[in-house]
Write a protein that holds these residues in place. Structure first.
Motif, PDB file in Angstrom:
ATOM      1  N   GLU A  52       0.778  -1.381   0.203  1.00  0.00           N
ATOM      2  CA  GLU A  52      -0.176  -0.068  -0.015  1.00  0.00           C
ATOM      3  C   GLU A  52       0.911   1.236  -0.090  1.00  0.00           C
ATOM      4  OE1 GLU A  52      -4.029  -0.894   2.322  1.00  0.00           O
ATOM      5  OE2 GLU A  52      -2.153  -1.078   3.471  1.00  0.00           O
ATOM      6  N   ARG A  53       1.938   1.270   0.667  1.00  0.00           N
ATOM      7  CA  ARG A  53       2.646   2.340   1.090  1.00  0.00           C
ATOM      8  C   ARG A  53       3.541   2.576  -0.275  1.00  0.00           C
ATOM      9  NH1 ARG A  53       5.469   2.870   6.739  1.00  0.00           N
ATOM     10  NH2 ARG A  53       3.670   1.998   7.987  1.00  0.00           N
ATOM     11  N   ARG A  54       4.013   1.573  -1.221  1.00  0.00           N
ATOM     12  CA  ARG A  54       4.675   1.719  -2.378  1.00  0.00           C
ATOM     13  C   ARG A  54       3.701   2.201  -3.506  1.00  0.00           C
ATOM     14  NH1 ARG A  54       7.340  -2.967  -1.754  1.00  0.00           N
ATOM     15  NH2 ARG A  54       5.920  -4.262  -2.763  1.00  0.00           N
ATOM     16  N   LEU A  55       2.340   1.876  -3.442  1.00  0.00           N
ATOM     17  CA  LEU A  55       1.396   2.307  -4.206  1.00  0.00           C
ATOM     18  C   LEU A  55       1.213   3.809  -4.326  1.00  0.00           C
ATOM     19  CD1 LEU A  55      -1.120  -0.633  -4.545  1.00  0.00           C
ATOM     20  CD2 LEU A  55       0.430   0.117  -6.469  1.00  0.00           C
ATOM     21  N   GLU A  56       1.429   4.413  -2.989  1.00  0.00           N
ATOM     22  CA  GLU A  56       0.857   5.607  -2.824  1.00  0.00           C
ATOM     23  C   GLU A  56       2.169   6.626  -3.033  1.00  0.00           C
ATOM     24  OE1 GLU A  56      -0.917   6.164   0.879  1.00  0.00           O
ATOM     25  OE2 GLU A  56      -2.220   4.734   0.700  1.00  0.00           O
ATOM     26  N   ALA A  57       3.469   5.828  -2.979  1.00  0.00           N
ATOM     27  CA  ALA A  57       4.528   6.669  -3.260  1.00  0.00           C
ATOM     28  C   ALA A  57       4.613   7.276  -4.729  1.00  0.00           C
ATOM     29  CB  ALA A  57       5.736   5.844  -3.018  1.00  0.00           C
ATOM     30  N   PRO A  58       5.122   8.480  -4.812  1.00  0.00           N
ATOM     31  CA  PRO A  58       5.207   8.956  -6.218  1.00  0.00           C
ATOM     32  C   PRO A  58       5.932   8.305  -7.193  1.00  0.00           C
ATOM     33  CG  PRO A  58       6.242  10.529  -4.783  1.00  0.00           C
ATOM     34  CD  PRO A  58       5.571   9.271  -3.879  1.00  0.00           C
ATOM     35  N   ASP A  59       5.595   7.854  -8.269  1.00  0.00           N
ATOM     36  CA  ASP A  59       6.205   6.957  -9.432  1.00  0.00           C
ATOM     37  C   ASP A  59       7.651   7.543  -9.517  1.00  0.00           C
ATOM     38  OD1 ASP A  59       6.701   6.458 -12.492  1.00  0.00           O
ATOM     39  OD2 ASP A  59       6.157   4.695 -11.337  1.00  0.00           O
ATOM     40  N   LYS A  60       8.938   6.857  -9.613  1.00  0.00           N
ATOM     41  CA  LYS A  60      10.088   7.618  -9.827  1.00  0.00           C
ATOM     42  C   LYS A  60      10.284   7.864 -11.354  1.00  0.00           C
ATOM     43  CE  LYS A  60      12.515   4.749  -6.056  1.00  0.00           C
ATOM     44  NZ  LYS A  60      13.701   3.935  -5.737  1.00  0.00           N
ATOM     45  N   ALA A  61       9.754   7.045 -12.092  1.00  0.00           N
ATOM     46  CA  ALA A  61       9.847   7.480 -13.470  1.00  0.00           C
ATOM     47  C   ALA A  61       9.293   8.939 -13.846  1.00  0.00           C
ATOM     48  CB  ALA A  61       9.460   6.433 -14.406  1.00  0.00           C
ATOM     49  N   ASP A  62       8.148   8.828 -13.051  1.00  0.00           N
ATOM     50  CA  ASP A  62       7.415  10.299 -13.537  1.00  0.00           C
ATOM     51  C   ASP A  62       8.132  11.320 -12.600  1.00  0.00           C
ATOM     52  OD1 ASP A  62       5.454   9.078 -14.646  1.00  0.00           O
ATOM     53  OD2 ASP A  62       3.915   9.015 -12.915  1.00  0.00           O
ATOM     54  N   SER A  63       8.787  11.000 -11.586  1.00  0.00           N
ATOM     55  CA  SER A  63       9.463  12.311 -10.913  1.00  0.00           C
ATOM     56  C   SER A  63      10.730  12.508 -11.666  1.00  0.00           C
ATOM     57  CB  SER A  63      10.067  11.820  -9.536  1.00  0.00           C
ATOM     58  OG  SER A  63       8.704  11.554  -8.649  1.00  0.00           O
ATOM     59  N   LEU A  64      11.388  11.418 -12.146  1.00  0.00           N
ATOM     60  CA  LEU A  64      12.681  11.757 -13.196  1.00  0.00           C
ATOM     61  C   LEU A  64      12.192  12.606 -14.317  1.00  0.00           C
ATOM     62  CD1 LEU A  64      14.610   8.761 -12.818  1.00  0.00           C
ATOM     63  CD2 LEU A  64      15.210  10.553 -11.882  1.00  0.00           C
ATOM     64  N   ALA A  65      11.018  12.083 -14.972  1.00  0.00           N
ATOM     65  CA  ALA A  65      10.541  12.768 -16.146  1.00  0.00           C
ATOM     66  C   ALA A  65      10.257  14.326 -15.937  1.00  0.00           C
ATOM     67  CB  ALA A  65       9.312  12.289 -16.825  1.00  0.00           C
ATOM     68  N   ALA A  66       9.982  14.856 -14.826  1.00  0.00           N
ATOM     69  CA  ALA A  66       9.621  16.112 -14.307  1.00  0.00           C
ATOM     70  C   ALA A  66      11.054  16.864 -14.368  1.00  0.00           C
ATOM     71  CB  ALA A  66       8.759  16.170 -13.081  1.00  0.00           C
ATOM     72  N   VAL A  67      11.941  16.296 -13.746  1.00  0.00           N
ATOM     73  CA  VAL A  67      13.138  16.938 -13.688  1.00  0.00           C
ATOM     74  C   VAL A  67      13.858  17.111 -14.957  1.00  0.00           C
ATOM     75  CG1 VAL A  67      15.461  16.819 -12.472  1.00  0.00           C
ATOM     76  CG2 VAL A  67      13.588  15.763 -11.275  1.00  0.00           C
ATOM     77  N   ARG A  68      13.700  15.759 -15.906  1.00  0.00           N
ATOM     78  CA  ARG A  68      14.216  15.731 -17.054  1.00  0.00           C
ATOM     79  C   ARG A  68      13.777  16.852 -17.911  1.00  0.00           C
ATOM     80  NH1 ARG A  68      15.876  11.964 -21.192  1.00  0.00           N
ATOM     81  NH2 ARG A  68      15.823  10.524 -19.751  1.00  0.00           N
TER      82      ARG A  68
END
Ligand code: SF4
Length: 262
Positions: A52-68
Motif C-alpha cells: 500500500e505504501r509503495r502504491l501511494e509513493a510518487p512514481d520514480k519514472a514520473d518524478s525523473l521525467a519532471a526533472v528531465r
C-alpha cells in the motif's frame, strides 16, 4: 484509550507487520474504538502494508521525467545552453540499486542525448556485463547535463569547470534523491569533485568506501582513463573496485569473476 496504551498497540502492530507474513487483525469493536481515538491517523499509517505504501509513493519514472523536462529547458549556463545539441539527462532503471556518475557529456553523448555512449561508454557497458548487469539494470548520469563547449574549430572534449559543476549539481542531487540507489559509483576525480566538492588524486580516493548523503560511494577510474592507459594493473584496480560494489550489493560473485581482468 490513553496515549501510552495506544502507543503500545501501535508498536505491537508494527512488529506484527514487520515479522509476520499475515496482516495485523483486530475485531470490529476494537477497530471502532481505535478509529475514534485522536491518534487514529498514526495507527492507520502503522497498519498499512508495504505494498500500500509503495502504491501511494510518487512514481520514480514520473518524478525523473519532471526533472528531465526542467533540465531540457535549462539555460543557467548560457554559454553551454547555446553550444549544446541537446541536454544529456541520464539513462537506466529508475529503481536501480546501482548508480554510476560521470563528469559531463562528450561529443558522442551530445549528439545521441545519452550518457556514456562513446568509446568510454562502451567500455563501461563491458564492465557492467562482467558484473552481470545490463545498462538497463543500473542508472547512469553525469554531474553536468550539457557538453562543455569547445573553441570553434577544435576537436575533443574538455572537463567541466567547478562553477559549471556547482551550477548543474542540484539536478544530479534530485536524480539521486528520487532513485535512492543502494550504492553510488563515481567515475574519475572530476566526478568526485562535482559530487563531493573535494579534490583529490585517484590514488588517494579509489578502492575504498566513501558516503554521499549516507549512500555508500565507491570511487574508481573513469573508463576513459583505462582507454588511455591499457596496463593490466590499472584495469585490475577498477575490477577490484567493482568486486567491492558487487559484495556491497550482496550479488553472487563467481570464481571466474574473482579472477577476471578487464
Ligand atoms: S550544464 Fe546544467 S545548469 Fe548548465 S545549462 Fe546545462 S543543464 Fe543547465
Amino acid at each position: 484509550m490513553t496515549q501510552p496504551a495506544l502507543d503500545f498497540v501501535i508498536a505491537a502492530l508494527e512488529r506484527i507487520r514487520e515479522k509476520d507474513s499475515r496482516a495485523p487483525r483486530a475485531s470490529r469493536t476494537a477497530l471502532a474504538l481505535l478509529q475514534a481515538a485522536p491518534v487514529a491517523a498514526s495507527l492507520r499509517e502503522a497498519c498499512r502494508s508495504p505494498t500500500e505504501r509503495r502504491l501511494e509513493a510518487p512514481d520514480k519514472a514520473d518524478s525523473l521525467a519532471a526533472v528531465r523536462e526542467r533540465v531540457g529547458a535549462c539555460t543557467k549556463c548560457a554559454h553551454l545552453a547555446c553550444s549544446r545539441t541537446q541536454t544529456v539527462f541520464g539513462v537506466g532503471n529508475p529503481d536501480a540499486d546501482l548508480m554510476f556518475i560521470g563528469e559531463a557529456p562528450g561529443a558522442d553523448e551530445d549528439r545521441e542525448g545519452e550518457p556514456f555512449v562513446g568509446r568510454a561508454g562502451q567500455l563501461l557497458t563491458r564492465i557492467l556485463k562482467a558484473m552481470n548487469f545490463a545498462r538497463e539494470d543500473v542508472y547512469i548520469a553525469n554531474i553536468l547535463k550539457c557538453r562543455p563547449d569547445m573553441p570553434a574549430g577544435s576537436f575533443g572534449n574538455r572537463p567541466p569547470t567547478p562553477t559549471e559543476m556547482q551550477t548543474c549539481r542540484p539536478y544530479l542531487m534530485e536524480q539521486i534523491e528520487i532513485i535512492q540507489p543502494s550504492v553510488l559509483v563515481a567515475l574519475g576525480a572530476v566526478a568526485v569533485e562535482g559530487l563531493l566538492g573535494t579534490r583529490g588524486t585517484m590514488r588517494e580516493l579509489r578502492g575504498r568506501w566513501h558516503t554521499y548523503n549516507s549512500i555508500p560511494l565507491m570511487i574508481t577510474y573513469h573508463p576513459a582513463y583505462l582507454l588511455r592507459n591499457q596496463a593490466p594493473s590499472e584495469k585490475r584496480k577498477v575490477w577490484e573496485d567493482m568486486l567491492q560494489v558487487l559484495e556491497r550489493l550482496e550479488q553472487p560473485i563467481s570464481d571466474r569473476q574473482r579472477n577476471y581482468f578487464l
